[in-house]
Design a protein around this motif. Structure first.
Motif, mmCIF file in Angstrom:
data_model
loop_
_atom_site.group_PDB
_atom_site.id
_atom_site.type_symbol
_atom_site.label_atom_id
_atom_site.label_comp_id
_atom_site.label_asym_id
_atom_site.label_seq_id
_atom_site.Cartn_x
_atom_site.Cartn_y
_atom_site.Cartn_z
ATOM 1 N N ALA A 259 19.008 70.340 37.392
ATOM 2 C CA ALA A 259 18.463 70.278 38.800
ATOM 3 C C ALA A 259 17.066 69.592 38.653
ATOM 4 N N GLY A 260 16.508 69.287 39.392
ATOM 5 C CA GLY A 260 14.975 68.713 39.572
ATOM 6 C C GLY A 260 14.803 67.205 39.507
ATOM 7 N N GLY A 261 16.183 66.691 39.800
ATOM 8 C CA GLY A 261 16.181 65.197 39.819
ATOM 9 C C GLY A 261 15.746 64.355 38.299
ATOM 10 N N ARG A 262 16.456 65.181 37.225
ATOM 11 C CA ARG A 262 15.987 64.440 36.046
ATOM 12 C C ARG A 262 17.380 63.524 35.792
ATOM 13 N N ARG A 263 18.380 63.426 36.569
ATOM 14 C CA ARG A 263 19.616 62.604 36.182
ATOM 15 C C ARG A 263 19.911 61.965 37.733
ATOM 16 N N PRO A 264 20.545 60.772 37.524
ATOM 17 C CA PRO A 264 21.086 60.277 38.868
ATOM 18 C C PRO A 264 22.250 61.206 39.627
ATOM 19 N N TRP A 265 22.467 60.969 40.753
ATOM 20 C CA TRP A 265 23.438 61.350 41.323
ATOM 21 C C TRP A 265 24.813 60.421 41.269
#
Length: 141
Positions: free
Chosen positions: A35-41
């Motif tokens: 979570a938290g935007g560390r990796r791309p969708w």
């Protein structure tokens, strides 16, 4: 020759997607570890099974699922609308759901293991699948 290979790859991806979706029980959704935007969708197709949700990347030829979310102990930790960096990859009409698994002692998870982004209708189906279990199904010990 290169054009033929590209065309063949496109046909293979299309046939794979058709095969994944033809039996029903499949939904388009985005997945991101943690979570938290560390990796791309990543866009993909979730296919519901009796014991797990198998998630396949849309643009892949790999026949096996990229992720398998076991239904046993899976809990929704929260839901939200896409915000900030999420909107670079997602549309505003999707819902982001954070999921994790219960600890061995039965306590709630501390951090989400995955985030799923899906439409409201797909979320309703996901929650129904999560809360239901086919008659006669017994979890392995």
């Amino acid at each position: 020759m290169l054009l033929a290979l590209i065309l063949l790859a496109l046909i293979a991806v299309t046939v794979r997607r058709f095969v994944l979706e033809r039996g029903g029980g499949a939904v388009e959704c985005y997945l991101r570890p943690g979570a938290g935007g560390r990796r791309p969708w990543r866009i993909g197709c979730g296919r519901y099974g009796t014991e797990e949700l198998r998630w396949y990347r849309i643009f892949s030829l790999w026949p096996r699922p990229t992720a398998e979310l076991s239904r046993r102990g899976l809990v929704v930790m929260g839901r939200r609308a896409p915000a900030g960096d999420d909107l670079r990859e997602l549309t505003g009409d999707l819902i982001v759901v954070e999921v994790g698994w219960l600890a061995a002692d039965g306590s709630d998870p501390k951090e989400p293991v995955y985030e799923l982004a899906m439409s409201e209708g797909a979320l309703t189906g996901f929650l129904s699948w999560l809360e239901s279990m086919p008659p006669g199904t017994h979890w392995p010990s």
